[in-house]
Motif scaffolding. Structure first.
Motif: not given
Length: 217
Positions: A186-195, A198-216
């Motif tokens: 809905s605000n496509k012109g304000s931010m590139a899709k890759d950016d 990256g922003l949302i995946s970093t948020l998700a990864w910090k929660g999943i990767g930082g909070g649980f002992p991933l084996q790989n």
């Protein structure tokens, strides 16, 4: 009466110059679905008219009804197709790599790519004005459940969590990805899709990767 007979007979009243070209059944069906997609995406289910869909496809209404008995059947055919597409995108995101951080990014990216598609398929899956129809809601739920299961299986295997906890994390990842992708669009012109991915995946990864002992990791 066959499609050919309708096109060449007196039911349509068409002249040779404006008759729809003869197509194999599968090609005709694809043409009708493409026309219907444009109309449903622009108008929603309730405001869409079979007359408009037939006109956009360049066929008569009898030809349209040969392939789809009614508007709901046409809508459901499109919805099922798009739900399958989303499931495939998310499943591929999980299976395309063994790098867990990249899996999270790919899962988020799957939703952003889906909403950014030229066909606006996401409108039927995420913004349907026909959710009160049991078949429509069942199809949408099928898509959500399948995506959650695909992510759950990976989290269960790699984080050592039981299925219930892994499933809740998967629901969270699906939810944040879908909502963020639609907000970005809905605000496509304000931010590139890759950016944005990256922003949302970093948020998700910090929660999943930082909070649980991933084996790989």
């Amino acid at each position: 009466m066959s499609e050919t007979a309708i096109q060449h007979g007196g039911l349509t009243g068409q002249t040779p110059a404006n008759r729809a070209a003869r197509l194999p059944r599968n090609a005709r069906r694809a043409q009708l679905l493409s026309a219907a997609q444009d109309v449903f995406a622009a108008n929603g289910y309730h405001a869409a008219a079979m007359d408009e869909i037939a006109e956009r496809a360049g066929v008569s209404k009898p030809v349209l009804y040969q392939h789809f008995p009614g508007k709901l059947e046409l809508y459901m055919a499109l919805l099922e197709m798009h739900v399958d597409e989303l499931i495939e995108r998310v499943t591929d995101a999980m299976e395309s790599t063994s790098d867990n951080k990249l899996r999270v990014r790919n899962a988020v990216s799957a939703y952003f790519d889906f909403v950014d598609g030229e066909s606006q398929a996401y409108r039927l899956v995420f913004e349907s004005d026909l959710r009160g129809e049991p078949a429509v809601q069942a199809s949408i739920d099928r898509g959500t459940d399948a995506c959650v299961r695909a992510i759950t299986a990976t989290i269960t295997a790699d984080a050592g969590l039981d299925e219930e906890r892994a499933s809740l994390l998967a629901v969270g990842l699906v939810g944040i990805s879908q909502v963020a992708a639609r907000s970005w669009l809905s605000n496509k012109g304000s931010m590139a899709k890759d950016d944005a991915v990256g922003l949302i995946s970093t948020l998700a990864w910090k929660g999943i990767g930082g909070g649980f002992p991933l084996q790989n990791p």
